[in-house]
Motif scaffolding. Structure first.
Motif, mmCIF file in Angstrom:
data_model
loop_
_atom_site.group_PDB
_atom_site.id
_atom_site.type_symbol
_atom_site.label_atom_id
_atom_site.label_comp_id
_atom_site.label_asym_id
_atom_site.label_seq_id
_atom_site.Cartn_x
_atom_site.Cartn_y
_atom_site.Cartn_z
ATOM 1 N N TYR A 77 0.830 -1.202 0.000
ATOM 2 C CA TYR A 77 0.000 0.000 0.000
ATOM 3 C C TYR A 77 0.868 1.258 0.000
ATOM 4 C CZ TYR A 77 -3.161 3.621 1.673
ATOM 5 O OH TYR A 77 -3.870 4.776 1.817
ATOM 6 N N TYR A 78 1.886 1.286 0.870
ATOM 7 C CA TYR A 78 2.743 2.466 0.946
ATOM 8 C C TYR A 78 3.630 2.629 -0.289
ATOM 9 C CZ TYR A 78 1.593 3.794 5.709
ATOM 10 O OH TYR A 78 0.942 4.221 6.825
ATOM 11 N N ILE A 79 4.204 1.536 -0.778
ATOM 12 C CA ILE A 79 5.104 1.623 -1.934
ATOM 13 C C ILE A 79 4.348 2.036 -3.190
ATOM 14 C CG2 ILE A 79 6.563 0.238 -3.468
ATOM 15 C CD1 ILE A 79 7.488 -1.273 -0.944
ATOM 16 N N SER A 80 3.106 1.548 -3.340
ATOM 17 C CA SER A 80 2.327 1.877 -4.537
ATOM 18 C C SER A 80 1.562 3.196 -4.388
ATOM 19 C CB SER A 80 1.344 0.753 -4.849
ATOM 20 O OG SER A 80 0.328 0.716 -3.857
ATOM 21 N N SER A 81 1.778 3.911 -3.310
ATOM 22 C CA SER A 81 1.098 5.200 -3.045
ATOM 23 C C SER A 81 -0.410 5.064 -3.053
ATOM 24 C CB SER A 81 1.538 6.258 -4.053
ATOM 25 O OG SER A 81 2.922 6.463 -3.963
ATOM 26 N N GLY A 82 -0.926 3.983 -2.529
ATOM 27 C CA GLY A 82 -2.362 3.806 -2.385
ATOM 28 C C GLY A 82 -3.053 3.166 -3.565
ATOM 29 N N THR A 83 -2.310 2.781 -4.598
ATOM 30 C CA THR A 83 -2.914 2.170 -5.789
ATOM 31 C C THR A 83 -3.236 0.709 -5.566
ATOM 32 O OG1 THR A 83 -1.599 3.677 -7.137
ATOM 33 C CG2 THR A 83 -2.619 1.816 -8.256
ATOM 34 N N TYR A 84 -2.335 -0.022 -4.920
ATOM 35 C CA TYR A 84 -2.526 -1.447 -4.672
ATOM 36 C C TYR A 84 -2.605 -1.671 -3.180
ATOM 37 C CZ TYR A 84 -1.175 -2.010 -9.514
ATOM 38 O OH TYR A 84 -1.116 -1.933 -10.871
ATOM 39 N N PRO A 85 -2.971 -2.778 -2.632
ATOM 40 C CA PRO A 85 -3.425 -4.051 -3.170
ATOM 41 C C PRO A 85 -4.852 -4.012 -3.729
ATOM 42 C CG PRO A 85 -2.948 -4.262 -0.800
ATOM 43 C CD PRO A 85 -2.711 -2.860 -1.202
ATOM 44 N N ILE A 86 -5.755 -3.195 -3.164
ATOM 45 C CA ILE A 86 -7.094 -3.073 -3.743
ATOM 46 C C ILE A 86 -7.269 -1.616 -4.141
ATOM 47 C CG2 ILE A 86 -9.581 -3.293 -3.350
ATOM 48 C CD1 ILE A 86 -8.986 -5.386 -1.237
ATOM 49 N N PRO A 87 -7.405 -1.345 -5.445
ATOM 50 C CA PRO A 87 -7.550 0.041 -5.872
ATOM 51 C C PRO A 87 -8.920 0.611 -5.487
ATOM 52 C CG PRO A 87 -7.537 -1.443 -7.767
ATOM 53 C CD PRO A 87 -7.333 -2.270 -6.537
ATOM 54 N N ASN A 88 -8.993 1.907 -5.403
ATOM 55 C CA ASN A 88 -10.221 2.667 -5.169
ATOM 56 C C ASN A 88 -10.824 2.508 -3.773
ATOM 57 O OD1 ASN A 88 -10.078 3.589 -7.828
ATOM 58 N ND2 ASN A 88 -11.245 1.832 -8.580
ATOM 59 N N ILE A 89 -10.107 1.965 -2.802
ATOM 60 C CA ILE A 89 -10.650 1.972 -1.440
ATOM 61 C C ILE A 89 -9.752 2.781 -0.506
ATOM 62 C CG2 ILE A 89 -11.887 -0.214 -1.665
ATOM 63 C CD1 ILE A 89 -9.729 -1.513 0.040
ATOM 64 N N TRP A 91 -7.622 4.502 2.051
ATOM 65 C CA TRP A 91 -7.065 4.164 3.357
ATOM 66 C C TRP A 91 -7.654 2.903 3.972
ATOM 67 C CZ3 TRP A 91 -10.273 4.189 7.573
ATOM 68 C CH2 TRP A 91 -11.497 4.833 7.419
ATOM 69 N N TRP A 92 -8.704 2.351 3.395
ATOM 70 C CA TRP A 92 -9.235 1.078 3.899
ATOM 71 C C TRP A 92 -8.226 -0.054 3.701
ATOM 72 C CZ3 TRP A 92 -13.039 0.399 7.161
ATOM 73 C CH2 TRP A 92 -13.977 1.405 7.306
ATOM 74 N N ASN A 93 -7.296 0.128 2.775
ATOM 75 C CA ASN A 93 -6.203 -0.841 2.643
ATOM 76 C C ASN A 93 -5.389 -0.918 3.930
ATOM 77 O OD1 ASN A 93 -6.231 -2.120 0.048
ATOM 78 N ND2 ASN A 93 -5.847 -0.089 -0.832
ATOM 79 N N MET A 94 -5.206 0.231 4.588
ATOM 80 C CA MET A 94 -4.500 0.229 5.874
ATOM 81 C C MET A 94 -5.302 -0.512 6.935
ATOM 82 S SD MET A 94 -2.694 3.939 6.240
ATOM 83 C CE MET A 94 -2.269 3.563 7.910
#
Length: 112
Positions: A77-89, A91-94
């Motif tokens: 999540y941090y390396i992809s700047s919020g694009t991955y692992p699930i796009p369009n959600i 900060w819910w990735n955190m």
């Protein structure tokens, strides 16, 4: 008490050059006694753990996997700047990554 014998031992590798003094008659520690009989440390530990069942063999690998999976999730999540692992959600990735890690941590509390 008896006579204490001291002898000096010097080691060539010592930096200080002062001889080390060793005692030849050191008192031995006493064993603990309970109700007039000697008790080893081993029985003291087992007395309170006898009724607790051990964890299954898969428990430790499962919580280590969850802890590492959550860590990898957050790193992606941090390396992809919020694009991955699930796009369009965003900060819910955190929340998902920390939730996976929390489940792994809670499993460590039940590990025997």
């Amino acid at each position: 008490m008896g006579k204490t014998t001291l002898r000096a031992v010097s080691f060539p590798q010592r930096i200080t050059g002062t001889p080390r003094v060793l005692r030849s008659d050191v008192a031995e520690s006493k064993k603990r006694k309970k109700d007039g009989r000697e008790v080893s440390d081993d029985t003291e530990i087992h007395s309170w753990t006898e009724g607790i069942p051990l964890s299954p063999r898969w428990w430790a690998p499962a919580f280590v996997t969850l802890l590492l999976l959550g860590l990898v999730w957050l790193m992606v999540y941090y390396i992809s700047s919020g694009t991955y692992p699930i796009p369009n959600i965003s900060w819910w990735n955190m929340v998902i990554g920390l939730g996976i890690m929390m489940v792994g941590f809670l499993m460590t509390l039940k590990w025997r």
